[in-house]
Write an enzyme that holds these catalytic residues in place. Structure first.
Site, short mmCIF file in Angstrom:
data_model
loop_
_atom_site.label_atom_id
_atom_site.label_comp_id
_atom_site.label_asym_id
_atom_site.label_seq_id
_atom_site.Cartn_x
_atom_site.Cartn_y
_atom_site.Cartn_z
N LYS A 16 -39.30 69.00 -10.10
CA LYS A 16 -38.46 67.80 -9.95
C LYS A 16 -39.14 66.59 -10.61
O LYS A 16 -38.52 65.83 -11.34
CB LYS A 16 -38.18 67.54 -8.46
CG LYS A 16 -37.22 68.57 -7.86
CD LYS A 16 -37.11 68.51 -6.34
CE LYS A 16 -36.26 69.67 -5.83
NZ LYS A 16 -36.13 69.74 -4.37
N GLN A 38 -38.91 67.38 0.97
CA GLN A 38 -38.77 68.80 0.64
C GLN A 38 -38.78 69.64 1.91
O GLN A 38 -39.63 69.46 2.79
CB GLN A 38 -39.91 69.22 -0.31
CG GLN A 38 -39.77 70.61 -0.88
CD GLN A 38 -38.58 70.79 -1.83
OE1 GLN A 38 -38.11 69.84 -2.45
NE2 GLN A 38 -38.09 72.01 -1.94
N ASP A 87 -30.38 64.21 -1.83
CA ASP A 87 -30.15 65.64 -1.55
C ASP A 87 -28.74 65.85 -0.97
O ASP A 87 -28.25 66.98 -0.95
CB ASP A 87 -31.15 66.12 -0.48
CG ASP A 87 -32.36 66.82 -1.08
OD1 ASP A 87 -32.22 67.45 -2.15
OD2 ASP A 87 -33.43 66.75 -0.46
N1 GUN Z 1 -35.74 73.28 -0.04
C1 GUN Z 1 -35.04 74.18 -0.79
N2 GUN Z 1 -34.11 73.57 -1.54
C2 GUN Z 1 -34.22 72.25 -1.28
C3 GUN Z 1 -33.53 71.10 -1.77
O1 GUN Z 1 -32.60 71.18 -2.60
N3 GUN Z 1 -33.94 69.91 -1.26
C4 GUN Z 1 -34.95 69.81 -0.34
N4 GUN Z 1 -35.26 68.59 0.11
N5 GUN Z 1 -35.60 70.86 0.14
C5 GUN Z 1 -35.23 72.06 -0.34
#
Ligand code: GUN
Length: 291
Positions: free
Chosen positions: A52, A96, A119
């Protein structure tokens, strides 16, 4: 059979985003700033967060990674979230998941300012999505819809079967595919770990979206001739054919399923890269105050 090339489409979208950043710079406007909060050292989470941050750099966004050890308390994470909510330089941020067991994910998600929730996980934004109001769409489902759109895959009136009911993928995916929209408008069935005779449902799918988290769960006998198959899974499995000693596979047994499909996403290079560009698109929306 046509491969749905998420790597190629995501590169096109990144170029579009980079062009937008140039225009913002020329106009003297703020460059989008994404913050990623990572607690603990889950290897998959480390990889996702690193991707990211790297993708932000590629398109010219500002990005900040905030890392904490897994002995941080829930109160301390809530304090970090509060500071991010108040920081005007931060357009959007993500915490995350998964978080260590002693921290309530629900409490943390509820504390995130919905305007910065790129998100799209805050219940307020989930509610906006379900009722069709403009909001941040969860990154993986939004990325999948974008793939369907860019490949002009007809979905209206089709039967879409989603395997998996997580808050991150399966549930929002089912909502997006059933809404009234050009690349949606499906009749949707959700299957999950407790579904009996799952093959009865998957064999009726025009579009099969698999997000169960079990390597090679979907086999050729479960898929209709001509189906569109989207594989959200990503797993490291041992391999004696690669230098690293492992390879990445999805929830779909690609080798045997692909010949039956009209379209299929590979792993890697299918859905994964799209998840990240959706997050970048949400961050741009956040910086423009569009949600
Ligand atoms: N864990 C797995 N996929 C994601 C996501 O798209 N966002 C976040 N914050 N955690 C994740």
């Amino acid at each position: 059979m046509e491969l749905i090339d998420g790597k190629k489409i995501s590169a096109e979208i990144k170029q579009e985003l980079a062009n937008e950043v140039c225009l913002l710079k020329e106009a003297g406007q703020k460059i989008p700033h994404l913050v990623a909060v990572l607690v603990g050292s889950d290897p998959a989470s480390e990889t996702y967060v690193a991707s990211k941050v790297k993708s932000c750099q590629e398109v010219g966004f500002k990005s900040t990674e905030m890392r904490y050890s897994d002995d941080i308390t829930e109160e301390q994470v809530l304090e970090i979230v509060k500071k991010l909510n108040e920081d005007d330089d931060v357009d959007g941020y993500i915490v995350q998941l998964p978080l260590p067991k002693h921290i309530s994910e629900q409490k943390i998600l509820l504390a995130i300012d919905p305007n910065k929730d790129v998100d799209g996980f805050h219940p307020y934004n989930v509610g906006k999505m379900v009722t069709g109001l403009p909001t941040y769409l969860p990154a993986t489902p939004a990325g999948i819809v974008e793939l369907l759109r860019r490949y002009k895959i007809q979905t209206q009136g089709k039967h879409c079967v989603v395997i998996g009911r997580s808050n991150i993928v399966g549930t929002p995916m089912s909502v997006l595919m059933s809404r009234k929209d050009e690349y949606a408008d499906c009749t949707v069935t959700i299957c999950h770990s407790r579904t009996q005779n799952i093959k009865e449902y998957t064999l009726k799918a025009d579009i099969l979206i698999v997000a169960l988290g079990i390597p090679h769960f979907v086999t050729a006998d479960m898929v209709r001739e001509g189906a569109v198959v989207v594989d959200v899974g990503i797993h490291r499995v041992p391999s004696d054919k690669t230098k690293s000693g492992f390879r990445l596979v999805g929830d779909v047994d690609f080798e045997t399923v692909a010949p039956k499909c009209s379209y299929i996403t590979p792993v890697p290079g299918g859905v994964g890269p799209m998840t990240i560009v959706s997050l970048l698109q949400n961050t741009l929306k956040a910086s423009k105050g569009l949600v």
